[in-house]
Design an enzyme around this catalytic site. Structure first.
Site, short mmCIF file in Angstrom:
data_model
loop_
_atom_site.label_atom_id
_atom_site.label_comp_id
_atom_site.label_asym_id
_atom_site.label_seq_id
_atom_site.Cartn_x
_atom_site.Cartn_y
_atom_site.Cartn_z
N GLY A 104 -4.07 -14.57 -1.67
CA GLY A 104 -4.31 -15.35 -0.47
C GLY A 104 -3.12 -16.10 0.06
O GLY A 104 -3.15 -16.60 1.19
N MET A 161 -6.17 -10.23 -0.33
CA MET A 161 -5.78 -10.11 -1.74
C MET A 161 -4.27 -10.16 -1.97
O MET A 161 -3.82 -10.23 -3.10
CB MET A 161 -6.33 -8.82 -2.35
CG MET A 161 -5.96 -7.54 -1.65
SD MET A 161 -4.32 -6.84 -2.03
CE MET A 161 -4.54 -6.38 -3.74
N TYR A 162 -3.47 -10.14 -0.90
CA TYR A 162 -2.02 -10.20 -1.08
C TYR A 162 -1.62 -11.56 -1.64
O TYR A 162 -1.84 -12.59 -1.01
CB TYR A 162 -1.29 -9.97 0.24
CG TYR A 162 -1.42 -8.59 0.84
CD1 TYR A 162 -1.84 -7.50 0.09
CD2 TYR A 162 -1.11 -8.37 2.18
CE1 TYR A 162 -1.96 -6.24 0.65
CE2 TYR A 162 -1.22 -7.10 2.75
CZ TYR A 162 -1.65 -6.05 1.98
OH TYR A 162 -1.77 -4.80 2.54
N SER A 163 -1.02 -11.50 -2.83
CA SER A 163 -0.56 -12.73 -3.49
C SER A 163 -1.69 -13.75 -3.59
O SER A 163 -1.47 -14.96 -3.41
CB SER A 163 0.64 -13.32 -2.74
OG SER A 163 1.32 -14.26 -3.54
#
Length: 326
Positions: A62, A58-60
């Site tokens: 993907g 979920m960071y940025s």
């Protein structure tokens, strides 16, 4: 750099883990670094001997995984030369099954992560949080199948209550499934609630502790000051930190600053040295948006604290409400 086993597993990791959340698309969070700006920092980490890297799907949205995969593929000669960790749980799309720890989402999410990372396996696949809507039996069996399929070598968990973690481990052990090898929890000099139950549990069960936010989102670096405006781009736009930490926590920060000045060290280096010396801690997950951040983290591995210095750093601590489990 020094290297240790991840808990009682046979997996060897560097004592500093580079958190890759800092690298992504600044259109989502303005403090994120694009790939070209991230590369010198990651390269410095590799040159310093860091072999452990942590990201999440979920960071940025993907993008962090994509950058992580490209940079590590460029900077290491072989895939087996580094330890790659990612996570699953938080939403990655608008659908009802684009989140959580159901079998459907876990199996879809690992394939999507591997595609973005450009690899056929991760070394450590972690559940990002506890999912109250999915039976833990379903989640643990799905994670076991991910390991059996060769898509992950080990599994880990992140912030939750100790009873939840114990239940997950017992469920896996009873069924003969893969157990968690690591716990990525919220732990630093101003938030030590994990010392009450989770860390003793991890020590007893041979689970490696890899703390997130080891510098309290900049609080322990000197970028935040009591009653003043934050001093960095991230601290100025990090509203979560305002909910996690309070002015009273600066009592700890003041002691860190004072002792750091006496020893001629940056506060961040001293705070990380304290964490590296705590029982059960394998490797703090350090975010770095500047080369100096990385250098301080690596140098902290060689800093030793006396019993008197440790007691002095710990004395101003005050209990907190549980933070970071959701």
């Amino acid at each position: 750099m020094r290297y240790v086993n991840l808990g009682s597993s046979g997996l060897r990791v560097s004592r500093i883990c580079l958190g890759m959340m800092t690298y992504g698309d600044p259109d989502s969070w303005e403090w994120l670094l694009r790939e070209d700006a991230a590369e010198p920092i990651v390269r410095r980490a590799v040159e310093a001997g860091v072999t452990f890297f942590d990201t999440a799907d979920m960071y940025s949205d993907g993008v962090s995984e994509e950058i992580t995969g490209r940079l590590l593929g460029k900077l290491f000669a072989r895939r087996d030369d580094y330890v790659l960790a990612t996570k699953v749980y938080f939403p990655t799309g608008p659908g009802q099954n684009d989140r959580g720890l159901s079998r459907k989402h876990v199996l879809a999410a690992i394939d999507a992560s591997l595609t973005r990372l450009g690899t056929d396996h991760v070394d450590l696949y972690q559940i990002h949080r506890w999912d109250p809507e999915t039976p833990i039996e379903e989640t643990m069996e799905a994670l076991h199948d991910v390991v059996r399929a060769g898509k992950a070598r080990y599994i880990g968990a992140s912030s939750m209550y100790a009873w939840q973690f114990a239940k997950a481990q017992h469920t896996a052990q009873t069924a003969g499934w893969t157990r968690f090898a690591s716990m990525q929890n919220h732990y630093n000099l101003v938030y030590r609630e994990e010392e009450r139950e989770m860390i003793p549990l991890c020590l007893d069960q041979g689970v490696g502790v890899i703390p997130w936010s080891p510098l309290a989102r900049g609080l322990l670096t000197g970028s935040r000051h009591r009653g003043s405006r934050p001093g960095t781009l991230r601290s100025g736009s990090d509203h979560l930190a305002d909910r996690m930490y309070e002015d009273a926590d600066f009592d700890v920060v003041d002691v860190v600053r004072a002792l750091a000045a006496e020893r001629g060290l940056p506060p961040a280096r001293l705070a990380l040295a304290w964490l590296l010396g705590r029982p059960g801690v394998t490797a703090p997950i350090v975010g770095a948006s500047r080369l100096g951040h990385l250098d301080d983290a690596v140098a902290a591995v060689e800093v030793s604290l006396s019993e008197e210095e440790t007691a002095r750093l710990e004395a101003p601590y005050r209990p907190h409400q549980i933070i970071g489990h959701s």
